[in-house]
Design a protein around this motif. Structure first.
Motif, PDB file in Angstrom:
ATOM      1  N   ASP A  19      24.747 -59.862  34.252  1.00  0.00           N
ATOM      2  CA  ASP A  19      23.516 -59.748  33.469  1.00  0.00           C
ATOM      3  C   ASP A  19      23.176 -58.281  33.260  1.00  0.00           C
ATOM      4  N   ILE A  21      19.796 -55.907  32.400  1.00  0.00           N
ATOM      5  CA  ILE A  21      18.337 -55.910  32.319  1.00  0.00           C
ATOM      6  C   ILE A  21      17.903 -54.651  31.576  1.00  0.00           C
ATOM      7  N   LYS A  28      10.395 -56.651  30.907  1.00  0.00           N
ATOM      8  CA  LYS A  28      11.809 -56.594  31.268  1.00  0.00           C
ATOM      9  C   LYS A  28      12.522 -57.741  30.559  1.00  0.00           C
ATOM     10  N   LYS A  30      16.193 -59.799  30.230  1.00  0.00           N
ATOM     11  CA  LYS A  30      17.501 -60.090  30.824  1.00  0.00           C
ATOM     12  C   LYS A  30      18.435 -60.577  29.709  1.00  0.00           C
ATOM     13  N   ARG A  32      22.285 -61.932  28.832  1.00  0.00           N
ATOM     14  CA  ARG A  32      23.471 -62.519  29.449  1.00  0.00           C
ATOM     15  C   ARG A  32      24.286 -63.261  28.406  1.00  0.00           C
TER      16      ARG A  32
END
Length: 74
Positions: A19, A21, A28, A30, A32
């Motif tokens: 991942d 960030i 924030k 994330k 993926r």
């Protein structure tokens, strides 16, 4: 429109299942890779493609072993 900029290292991390960030203001985010595989090949032929180097090496070795099996004198 907000833009998230990814470095080559970020993209490589995502491809390899990690991942990434990023921070946008106070938020924030994330990023993926999808858990699902695409149902179809991409329509556009891109200059760069994603390939699994381990799988590619296994296929190369398998093809070489098959060629040696059918070679005269093998």
């Amino acid at each position: 429109m907000r833009e998230i900029v990814l470095s080559d290292a970020d993209i490589q991390s995502i491809i390899n299942g990690r991942d990434v960030i990023k921070q946008s203001g106070e938020t924030k985010i994330k990023i993926r890779q999808s858990y699902l595989k695409d149902a179809a090949m991409p329509v556009i032929k891109d200059r760069y493609n994603i390939a699994d180097s381990v799988t590619e090496e296994h296929l190369k070795n398998f093809r070489a072993s098959i060629q040696n099996t059918f070679r005269p004198g093998a």
